[in-house]
Design a protein around this motif. Structure first.
Motif, mmCIF file in Angstrom:
data_model
loop_
_atom_site.group_PDB
_atom_site.id
_atom_site.type_symbol
_atom_site.label_atom_id
_atom_site.label_comp_id
_atom_site.label_asym_id
_atom_site.label_seq_id
_atom_site.Cartn_x
_atom_site.Cartn_y
_atom_site.Cartn_z
ATOM 1 N N ASP A 195 0.797 -1.226 0.000
ATOM 2 C CA ASP A 195 0.000 0.000 0.000
ATOM 3 C C ASP A 195 0.828 1.276 0.000
ATOM 4 N N GLY A 196 2.129 1.143 0.086
ATOM 5 C CA GLY A 196 2.983 2.316 -0.032
ATOM 6 C C GLY A 196 2.926 2.875 -1.448
ATOM 7 N N ASP A 197 3.713 3.908 -1.708
ATOM 8 C CA ASP A 197 3.622 4.592 -2.998
ATOM 9 C C ASP A 197 4.848 4.373 -3.882
ATOM 10 N N ARG A 198 5.658 3.336 -3.539
ATOM 11 C CA ARG A 198 6.810 3.097 -4.401
ATOM 12 C C ARG A 198 6.398 2.404 -5.708
ATOM 13 N N PHE A 199 5.658 1.331 -5.586
ATOM 14 C CA PHE A 199 5.205 0.597 -6.769
ATOM 15 C C PHE A 199 3.773 1.030 -7.081
ATOM 16 N N ILE A 200 3.629 1.805 -8.115
ATOM 17 C CA ILE A 200 2.310 2.376 -8.416
ATOM 18 C C ILE A 200 1.658 1.636 -9.575
ATOM 19 N N GLU A 201 0.415 1.236 -9.318
ATOM 20 C CA GLU A 201 -0.372 0.584 -10.367
ATOM 21 C C GLU A 201 -0.802 1.639 -11.378
ATOM 22 N N ILE A 202 -0.306 1.509 -12.608
ATOM 23 C CA ILE A 202 -0.712 2.508 -13.594
ATOM 24 C C ILE A 202 -1.797 2.022 -14.544
ATOM 25 N N TRP A 203 -1.865 0.710 -14.782
ATOM 26 C CA TRP A 203 -2.798 0.262 -15.835
ATOM 27 C C TRP A 203 -3.328 -1.123 -15.497
ATOM 28 N N ASN A 204 -4.627 -1.253 -15.602
ATOM 29 C CA ASN A 204 -5.284 -2.536 -15.344
ATOM 30 C C ASN A 204 -5.862 -3.067 -16.653
ATOM 31 N N LEU A 205 -5.442 -4.262 -17.048
ATOM 32 C CA LEU A 205 -6.005 -4.898 -18.242
ATOM 33 C C LEU A 205 -6.927 -6.024 -17.789
ATOM 34 N N VAL A 206 -8.192 -5.921 -18.139
ATOM 35 C CA VAL A 206 -9.155 -6.950 -17.738
ATOM 36 C C VAL A 206 -9.448 -7.846 -18.931
ATOM 37 N N PHE A 207 -9.283 -9.128 -18.725
ATOM 38 C CA PHE A 207 -9.566 -10.105 -19.777
ATOM 39 C C PHE A 207 -10.926 -10.741 -19.497
ATOM 40 N N MET A 208 -11.958 -10.243 -20.137
ATOM 41 C CA MET A 208 -13.306 -10.795 -19.909
ATOM 42 C C MET A 208 -13.436 -12.095 -20.679
ATOM 43 N N GLN A 209 -13.273 -13.158 -19.941
ATOM 44 C CA GLN A 209 -13.053 -14.457 -20.552
ATOM 45 C C GLN A 209 -14.188 -15.419 -20.254
ATOM 46 N N PHE A 210 -14.861 -15.198 -19.129
ATOM 47 C CA PHE A 210 -15.889 -16.141 -18.677
ATOM 48 C C PHE A 210 -17.212 -15.426 -18.459
ATOM 49 N N GLU A 211 -18.241 -16.255 -18.342
ATOM 50 C CA GLU A 211 -19.511 -15.746 -17.852
ATOM 51 C C GLU A 211 -19.854 -16.518 -16.586
ATOM 52 N N GLN A 212 -20.143 -15.771 -15.536
ATOM 53 C CA GLN A 212 -20.544 -16.378 -14.268
ATOM 54 C C GLN A 212 -22.056 -16.594 -14.326
ATOM 55 N N LEU A 213 -22.472 -17.869 -14.212
ATOM 56 C CA LEU A 213 -23.903 -18.173 -14.279
ATOM 57 C C LEU A 213 -24.494 -18.237 -12.883
ATOM 58 N N PRO A 214 -25.805 -18.024 -12.766
ATOM 59 C CA PRO A 214 -26.432 -18.195 -11.451
ATOM 60 C C PRO A 214 -26.189 -19.618 -10.966
ATOM 61 N N GLY A 215 -25.907 -19.788 -9.693
ATOM 62 C CA GLY A 215 -25.661 -21.128 -9.169
ATOM 63 C C GLY A 215 -24.191 -21.486 -9.112
ATOM 64 N N GLY A 216 -23.316 -20.554 -9.523
ATOM 65 C CA GLY A 216 -21.887 -20.765 -9.299
ATOM 66 C C GLY A 216 -21.091 -21.285 -10.483
ATOM 67 N N LYS A 217 -21.766 -21.724 -11.557
ATOM 68 C CA LYS A 217 -21.011 -22.261 -12.686
ATOM 69 C C LYS A 217 -20.405 -21.125 -13.521
ATOM 70 N N ARG A 218 -19.184 -21.366 -14.009
ATOM 71 C CA ARG A 218 -18.492 -20.364 -14.817
ATOM 72 C C ARG A 218 -18.170 -20.973 -16.177
ATOM 73 N N VAL A 219 -18.643 -20.354 -17.268
ATOM 74 C CA VAL A 219 -18.401 -20.920 -18.599
ATOM 75 C C VAL A 219 -17.612 -19.933 -19.452
ATOM 76 N N PRO A 220 -16.810 -20.449 -20.397
ATOM 77 C CA PRO A 220 -16.050 -19.538 -21.261
ATOM 78 C C PRO A 220 -16.983 -18.731 -22.152
ATOM 79 N N LEU A 221 -16.662 -17.443 -22.359
ATOM 80 C CA LEU A 221 -17.445 -16.616 -23.277
ATOM 81 C C LEU A 221 -17.066 -16.997 -24.714
ATOM 82 N N PRO A 222 -18.057 -17.097 -25.592
ATOM 83 C CA PRO A 222 -17.733 -17.436 -26.983
ATOM 84 C C PRO A 222 -16.830 -16.376 -27.628
ATOM 85 N N ARG A 223 -17.066 -15.099 -27.294
ATOM 86 C CA ARG A 223 -16.221 -14.040 -27.858
ATOM 87 C C ARG A 223 -15.716 -13.159 -26.723
ATOM 88 N N PRO A 224 -14.574 -13.549 -26.159
ATOM 89 C CA PRO A 224 -14.067 -12.791 -25.022
ATOM 90 C C PRO A 224 -13.737 -11.340 -25.394
#
Ligand code: ATP
Ligand code: MG
Ligand code: MG
Ligand code: MG
Length: 471
Positions: A195-224
């Motif tokens: 939490d110090g300020d030496r290593f600063i997070e500059i960029w977050n890349l999110v890979f939307m790869q799955f779909e979370q279904l109701p009931g806890g199951k996670r399936v791959p997205l056809p077009r991530p």
């Protein structure tokens, strides 16, 4: 292209436009059709329905500079402002988006080439995190960026796994960090002192790869899909060779204006106050420009809290007259070209700030005196009694977090259960008075007005016209 905030913003947009991304305007800070979200807090917010498949866009790639506020709601950085080098309540998030078009490999390539190519950041200052199960991302960073294993850090927490909600799109993220060097305190991501300020997070890349279904199951997205967010002020700090966001060109201009108006230099303990004023001025102005006005509930109350916190810091610097509104021209000069809504709303912003400052000034000094008296004997670790915190809230217009902020430097907290109890008791008393008085109409009107208009206006009324009538 230089390294001022305005140039960096353009460089980012032009780079991704040159790679087939459609430049899209920032959406407003008040999300359209989303009552669940307090304020727009990320670039992807305006594209939510595209990511879930409810909407389609003509172009599968977009680039934005998005206005964000993280104060109130799920992401709340209000308490960090003035105390970390990297947090604002209002900031700009630069982002590139792929809607079922390119994915991980191209996203990493585009990001790396921008950072080390266009921006020219030193490779040996950069490190990345990946989600601990995302071997694919780790090997892409090794291959594309040539990063050694010790600078590809595996993180197992939700920091590196993004989800839109309990259901819907989700996936691992990978974040780029910049090492500001050993002269700044703090450890690398995943370490105990991250939490110090030496290593600063500059960029977050999110890979939307799955779909979370109701009931806890996670399936791959056809077009991530890809969703990224880079903090403009943080990358500006790196490019301008400063270790603190508040030392970049834009904030220097705002703080200089604040120094001029107060006649107090930003040095020593006054530095934090100037920074908070500059930050809160930006957040307040952009919120007002997007139609939020100070009130006692919802978004308007978050705005009021931000404004009043800023005003307390102006008071700490010795200001006796309204101050924040006098900084608006500097803000408009610095940011009005990128955000014409600021220019259009300039008069409204100034007037709203001035009015709020004028009203709050009536009770701020007296409230601070009460706070000093009630807390003078408290030592670090102790708490202010909830009764006093409630009185400050109810009679002097001090939002609870303002009281907390005022005590924070001394390590003193607030008894929250006591505060809630005092609030509840006052409500119960008001209801009892209403049912027993036989003057239902007047009492009801009084209570409703008090809740709506808030304490300050009432104390003003009380002191000017009917001293002592109200408790
Ligand atoms: P941090 O861990 O530093 O609080 P975050 O992980 O909460 O950041 P993200 O939600 O990943 O941030 O947002 C994407 C980017 O936006 C971050 O990498 C950072 O550059 C920037 N950012 C996030 N919060 C703030 C803030 N309060 N002020 C300025 N920039 C921010
Ligand atoms: Mg955060
Ligand atoms: Mg983070
Ligand atoms: Mg992050």
């Amino acid at each position: 292209s230089g390294s001022g905030v305005n140039e960096i913003r353009s460089t980012f947009i032009d780079y991704f436009a040159g790679h087939g991304h459609e430049p899209v305007h920032s959406s407003p800070l008040v999300p359209r059709n989303d009552p669940t979200l307090m304020f727009t807090n990320a670039g992807m917010v305006q594209f939510k329905n595209v990511f879930t498949g409810l909407e389609t866009r003509a172009t599968p790639r977009a680039v934005t500079a998005q206005k964000c506020v993280r104060a109130g709601g799920k992401h709340n950085d209000l308490d960090n402002v003035g105390y970390t080098a990297r947090h604002h309540t209002f900031f700009e998030m630069l982002g590139n988006f792929s809607f079922g078009d390119y994915f991980k490999e191209r996203a990493i390539e585009l990001a790396w080439n921008l950072v080390v190519g266009e921006f020219g950041l030193a490779r040996d200052r950069l490190l990345v995190t990946v989600y601990h199960e995302d071997e694919e991302a780790a090997s892409l960073w090794r291959r594309i960026a040539g990063l050694p294993d010790e600078r590809i850090i595996r993180i197992a927490t939700s920091d590196n796994f993004w989800a839109m909600g309990d259901t819907g799109p989700c996936g691992p993220c990978s974040e780029i960090f910049y090492d500001h060097g050993p002269e700044v305190a703090g450890g690398p991501p995943g370490s105990p002192d991250e939490d110090g300020d030496r290593f600063i997070e500059i960029w977050n890349l999110v890979f939307m790869q799955f779909e979370q279904l109701p009931g806890g199951k996670r399936v791959p997205l056809p077009r991530p899909s890809i969703d990224t967010g880079m903090g403009l002020e943080r990358v500006a700090a790196v490019l301008q060779g400063v270790h603190n966001n508040y030392d970049i060109d834009l904030f220097r201009a705002l703080i200089r204006a604040s120094e001029e108006v107060t006649g107090v230099r930003a040095e020593g303990p006054n530095t934090a106050s100037h920074r908070i004023i500059a930050d809160h001025l930006r957040a307040s102005s952009f919120l007002i420009a997007d139609g939020v006005l100070p009130s006692n509930e919802g978004r308007g109350y978050v705005l009021r809290r931000i404004m009043r916190r800023g005003m307390r810091h102006a008071r700490l610097l010795g200001a006796r007259e309204p101050l924040m509104y006098r900084l608006v021209p500097t803000l408009v000069r610095e940011m009005g070209q990128a955000y014409p809504e600021l220019v259009r709303a300039e008069a409204l912003i100034s007037e709203t700030l001035r009015l709020e400052e004028t009203r709050f000034r009536r009770t701020l000094d007296r409230g601070l005196t009460l706070l000093d008296e009630a807390s003078s004997g408290l030592t670090p670790g102790a708490s202010l009694d909830g009764e006093t915190a409630f009185r400050l809230y109810d009679t002097y217009g001090f939002p609870l977090d303002l009281t907390q902020d005022a005590l924070k430097a001394r390590g003193v907290g607030v008894d929250l259960a006591g505060f809630d109890a005092a609030m509840e008791r006052q409500r119960a008393e008001a209801r009892a008075a209403w049912s027993g008085s036989g003057e239902a109409a007047t009492e009801t009107v009084w209570f409703v007005l008090k809740e709506r208009l808030g304490a300050t206006e009432f104390l003003g009324y009380e002191t000017e016209q009917a001293e002592g009538v109200v408790s």
